[in-house]
Write a protein that holds these residues in place. Structure first.
Motif, PDB file in Angstrom:
ATOM      1  N   ASN A   4       0.812  -1.221   0.000  1.00  0.00           N
ATOM      2  CA  ASN A   4       0.000   0.000   0.000  1.00  0.00           C
ATOM      3  C   ASN A   4       0.847   1.273   0.000  1.00  0.00           C
ATOM      4  N   PHE A   5       2.137   1.110  -0.216  1.00  0.00           N
ATOM      5  CA  PHE A   5       3.078   2.225  -0.077  1.00  0.00           C
ATOM      6  C   PHE A   5       2.678   3.434  -0.924  1.00  0.00           C
ATOM      7  N   GLU A   6       2.407   3.209  -2.186  1.00  0.00           N
ATOM      8  CA  GLU A   6       2.066   4.324  -3.085  1.00  0.00           C
ATOM      9  C   GLU A   6       0.700   4.912  -2.760  1.00  0.00           C
ATOM     10  N   ASN A   7      -0.232   4.065  -2.299  1.00  0.00           N
ATOM     11  CA  ASN A   7      -1.561   4.569  -1.951  1.00  0.00           C
ATOM     12  C   ASN A   7      -1.509   5.565  -0.797  1.00  0.00           C
ATOM     13  N   LEU A   8      -0.534   5.410   0.082  1.00  0.00           N
ATOM     14  CA  LEU A   8      -0.420   6.286   1.241  1.00  0.00           C
ATOM     15  C   LEU A   8      -0.066   7.719   0.859  1.00  0.00           C
ATOM     16  N   LYS A   9       0.346   7.910  -0.368  1.00  0.00           N
ATOM     17  CA  LYS A   9       0.700   9.250  -0.841  1.00  0.00           C
ATOM     18  C   LYS A   9      -0.489   9.951  -1.516  1.00  0.00           C
ATOM     19  N   LYS A  10      -1.609   9.212  -1.650  1.00  0.00           N
ATOM     20  CA  LYS A  10      -2.777   9.763  -2.343  1.00  0.00           C
ATOM     21  C   LYS A  10      -3.789  10.315  -1.350  1.00  0.00           C
ATOM     22  N   LYS A  11      -4.350  11.448  -1.675  1.00  0.00           N
ATOM     23  CA  LYS A  11      -5.296  12.132  -0.790  1.00  0.00           C
ATOM     24  C   LYS A  11      -6.527  11.271  -0.515  1.00  0.00           C
ATOM     25  N   GLU A  12      -7.018  10.572  -1.535  1.00  0.00           N
ATOM     26  CA  GLU A  12      -8.262   9.813  -1.380  1.00  0.00           C
ATOM     27  C   GLU A  12      -8.122   8.638  -0.402  1.00  0.00           C
ATOM     28  N   PHE A  13      -6.906   8.236  -0.119  1.00  0.00           N
ATOM     29  CA  PHE A  13      -6.711   7.137   0.832  1.00  0.00           C
ATOM     30  C   PHE A  13      -7.273   7.503   2.201  1.00  0.00           C
ATOM     31  N   TYR A  14      -7.231   8.783   2.558  1.00  0.00           N
ATOM     32  CA  TYR A  14      -7.536   9.227   3.919  1.00  0.00           C
ATOM     33  C   TYR A  14      -9.002   9.599   4.137  1.00  0.00           C
ATOM     34  N   SER A  15      -9.865   9.284   3.180  1.00  0.00           N
ATOM     35  CA  SER A  15     -11.292   9.508   3.397  1.00  0.00           C
ATOM     36  C   SER A  15     -11.835   8.421   4.318  1.00  0.00           C
ATOM     37  N   GLU A  16     -12.833   8.776   5.128  1.00  0.00           N
ATOM     38  CA  GLU A  16     -13.404   7.785   6.043  1.00  0.00           C
ATOM     39  C   GLU A  16     -14.020   6.610   5.271  1.00  0.00           C
ATOM     40  N   LEU A  21      -0.901   1.238   8.525  1.00  0.00           N
ATOM     41  CA  LEU A  21      -0.811   2.103   7.348  1.00  0.00           C
ATOM     42  C   LEU A  21      -0.926   3.577   7.721  1.00  0.00           C
ATOM     43  N   LEU A  22      -1.859   3.885   8.596  1.00  0.00           N
ATOM     44  CA  LEU A  22      -2.051   5.279   9.002  1.00  0.00           C
ATOM     45  C   LEU A  22      -0.829   5.815   9.740  1.00  0.00           C
ATOM     46  N   LEU A  23      -0.295   5.026  10.643  1.00  0.00           N
ATOM     47  CA  LEU A  23       0.884   5.465  11.401  1.00  0.00           C
ATOM     48  C   LEU A  23       2.099   5.592  10.490  1.00  0.00           C
ATOM     49  N   PHE A  24       2.298   4.606   9.630  1.00  0.00           N
ATOM     50  CA  PHE A  24       3.432   4.652   8.701  1.00  0.00           C
ATOM     51  C   PHE A  24       3.348   5.857   7.780  1.00  0.00           C
ATOM     52  N   SER A  25       2.125   6.222   7.395  1.00  0.00           N
ATOM     53  CA  SER A  25       1.945   7.345   6.459  1.00  0.00           C
ATOM     54  C   SER A  25       2.475   8.655   7.028  1.00  0.00           C
ATOM     55  N   ALA A  26       2.503   8.755   8.371  1.00  0.00           N
ATOM     56  CA  ALA A  26       3.008   9.983   8.999  1.00  0.00           C
ATOM     57  C   ALA A  26       4.477  10.214   8.669  1.00  0.00           C
ATOM     58  N   LEU A  27       5.176   9.153   8.285  1.00  0.00           N
ATOM     59  CA  LEU A  27       6.617   9.248   8.017  1.00  0.00           C
ATOM     60  C   LEU A  27       6.942   9.466   6.542  1.00  0.00           C
ATOM     61  N   ILE A  28       5.976   9.221   5.663  1.00  0.00           N
ATOM     62  CA  ILE A  28       6.291   9.329   4.225  1.00  0.00           C
ATOM     63  C   ILE A  28       5.389  10.313   3.475  1.00  0.00           C
ATOM     64  N   ASN A  29       4.328  10.789   4.119  1.00  0.00           N
ATOM     65  CA  ASN A  29       3.415  11.711   3.444  1.00  0.00           C
ATOM     66  C   ASN A  29       3.449  13.062   4.162  1.00  0.00           C
ATOM     67  N   ASN A  30       4.102  14.009   3.554  1.00  0.00           N
ATOM     68  CA  ASN A  30       4.244  15.339   4.168  1.00  0.00           C
ATOM     69  C   ASN A  30       2.965  16.162   4.128  1.00  0.00           C
ATOM     70  N   LYS A  31       1.970  15.712   3.357  1.00  0.00           N
ATOM     71  CA  LYS A  31       0.749  16.490   3.203  1.00  0.00           C
ATOM     72  C   LYS A  31      -0.330  16.107   4.227  1.00  0.00           C
ATOM     73  N   LYS A  57      -7.221  11.469  14.294  1.00  0.00           N
ATOM     74  CA  LYS A  57      -8.678  11.413  14.100  1.00  0.00           C
ATOM     75  C   LYS A  57      -9.082  10.130  13.370  1.00  0.00           C
ATOM     76  N   LEU A  58      -8.309   9.773  12.357  1.00  0.00           N
ATOM     77  CA  LEU A  58      -8.630   8.552  11.614  1.00  0.00           C
ATOM     78  C   LEU A  58      -8.378   7.299  12.454  1.00  0.00           C
ATOM     79  N   LEU A  59      -7.356   7.350  13.293  1.00  0.00           N
ATOM     80  CA  LEU A  59      -7.106   6.224  14.196  1.00  0.00           C
ATOM     81  C   LEU A  59      -8.272   6.059  15.164  1.00  0.00           C
ATOM     82  N   ASP A  60      -8.775   7.170  15.672  1.00  0.00           N
ATOM     83  CA  ASP A  60      -9.949   7.112  16.558  1.00  0.00           C
ATOM     84  C   ASP A  60     -11.153   6.559  15.807  1.00  0.00           C
ATOM     85  N   TYR A  61     -11.289   6.980  14.554  1.00  0.00           N
ATOM     86  CA  TYR A  61     -12.394   6.490  13.726  1.00  0.00           C
ATOM     87  C   TYR A  61     -12.299   4.964  13.581  1.00  0.00           C
ATOM     88  N   VAL A  62     -11.095   4.471  13.328  1.00  0.00           N
ATOM     89  CA  VAL A  62     -10.893   3.026  13.191  1.00  0.00           C
ATOM     90  C   VAL A  62     -11.190   2.308  14.501  1.00  0.00           C
TER      91      VAL A  62
END
Length: 429
Positions: free
Chosen positions: A317-329, A347-357, A365-370
């Motif tokens: 899922n590495f490349e998906n973590l760089k896409k905005k739509e990945f983070y929709s609920e 995936l959410l935690l890892f994304s904090a290290l590779i997605n600057n946006k 918030k998304l972790l709480d949602y999960v």
């Protein structure tokens, strides 16, 4: 003579005595009752103590850490220990009896009990030992001064290598010659970096660094399982990021583990998320990309399938973590259905290290949602389709699959009207 004895055996003051069974160390306090029982079985009334706490459990108590294992040292030989404990119906396992170690299990708590030893010879992996009744000789064969602190149940410390002082001052010191200690067991190179990262308040001692550089290839003699077990302990440290901050230690560590090439990512690990990373996810942060880099690492160090699967999930899922739509609920809910909550959290935690946006607050918030999300369950089965005239077999399987896809795309909603409509549509196909 008085001063020598005073330096070696020191009665703890009130603070240390409270710390030895303090609320800060609940885990150790819970185990203390069982420890008292073992001590009473192994010691003789009116005689000098034959058993003491030693090593990590003493070091952790002094540092106000949670004690997760208890090591005991004893002047009794292994068979004597077994005989005394078996009389009391205590379960004893021969975990390393040739080296003087047995494990006693009392109320499901494990105590590793080792007879005092002195090394006779070593090949850098295993040592031939001789039993002794001399506590100072036993201390001399241990690795670091901070691991050669002994304590009895009354709060008295036996500290022949001044380990308490070194621990207090943040000094990681080999006992005797660093060369000798390392060549006895090359895993001590990694142990040095673990303790330095965790406790040091000083720069690296250059004599130690030279010894490590000179002997670093000896790591290849150590089993991959032992190396990986030590690596997990290192990456469980709360301040693991410090390991890569000093150029000298970073270069040596990366020479041993070249797969850990993404250490710069750890600089992005902020306090809000830091505590949510376990040792496996920290390792993933250093290793995983969109290639099979992780596969070689897992093969080399014979990691468990659980760890490999976690790495694989992130890599896929590495490349998906760089896409905005990945983070929709909606997408997160969908991902949770397919791969489960734990994998989505990774995936959410890892994304904090590779997605600057994406910022940490959004991830939280998304972790709480999960965490509060009820994972959708497909509401249909073959029995439901039989009511519409379908028979078991390949056709029914295809229909169920198509309905499941429709249900997922409709945000996991499939009412009766939609169901009938889709079944009629599928019947026409």
């Amino acid at each position: 003579m008085y001063n020598k004895i005073k330096n070696i055996v020191s009665k703890t003051d009130l603070f240390l005595f409270k710390l030895f069974g303090s609320e800060k160390n609940v885990k150790f306090l819970e185990n203390l009752k069982e420890a008292k029982e073992l001590f009473s079985y192994l010691n003789q009334i009116g005689e000098e103590n034959k058993v003491k706490f030693v090593g990590g459990c003493v070091r952790k108590v002094l540092s106000a850490e949670i004690v997760d294992d208890i090591d005991l040292a004893t002047t009794l030989e292994p068979n004597e220990v077994k005989k005394k404990l078996n009389k009391k119906n205590i379960k004893v396992i021969d975990t390393g009896i040739s080296h003087g170690t047995v494990t006693a299990i009392l109320n499901q708590i494990k105590f590793e009990i080792t007879t005092l030893r002195k090394d006779v010879s070593t090949d850098g992996r295993h040592a031939d030992v001789k039993f002794t009744t001399n506590w100072e000789q036993d201390a001399l064969r241990r690795d670091f001064t901070i691991n050669a602190i002994y304590a009895d149940l009354d709060g008295r410390f036996f500290d022949p290598q001044n380990g308490i002082s070194d621990l207090k001052n943040g000094k990681i010191k080999f006992i005797g010659s660093p060369d000798d200690r390392i060549q006895e067991d090359y895993l001590r190179i990694l142990r040095y970096f673990r303790f330095f990262t965790q406790y040091s308040k000083k720069e690296h001692d250059q004599e130690v660094m030279q010894s490590i550089k000179k002997n670093v290839n000896g790591i290849n003699k150590i089993s991959k399982e032992r190396i990986f077990d030590e690596l997990k302990k290192i990456f469980s440290l709360k301040n693991v990021t410090q390991l890569f901050n000093l150029k000298e230690s970073r270069e040596i560590f990366l020479n041993i583990f070249p797969q850990l090439k993404y250490y710069e990512r750890l600089k992005k690990l902020k306090n809000k998320l830091k505590d949510k990373f376990d040792s496996t996810l920290i390792m993933a942060s250093l290793i995983v990309d969109q290639s099979d880099n992780y596969g070689y690492f897992c093969y080399k160090y014979k990691t468990s399938n659980v760890i490999k699967k976690r790495f694989e999930n992130i890599s896929n899922n590495f490349e998906n973590l760089k896409k905005k739509e990945f983070y929709s609920e909606k997408n997160i809910k969908k991902m949770t259905y397919f791969i489960g909550k734990d994998n989505v959290r990774d995936l959410l935690l890892f994304s904090a290290l590779i997605n600057n946006k994406i910022n940490d607050s959004d991830i939280i918030k998304l972790l709480d949602y999960v965490n509060f999300l009820k994972v959708p369950k497909f509401p249909l089965s073959g029995d439901d389709l039989k009511k519409f005239g379908y028979e078991s077999g390949e056709i029914m399987g295809k229909k169920l699959k198509l309905l499941e896809e429709e249900w997922i795309e409709n945000n996991f909603i499939l009412d009766d009207k939609t169901l009938k409509k889709n079944l009629n549509k599928f019947n026409k196909n």
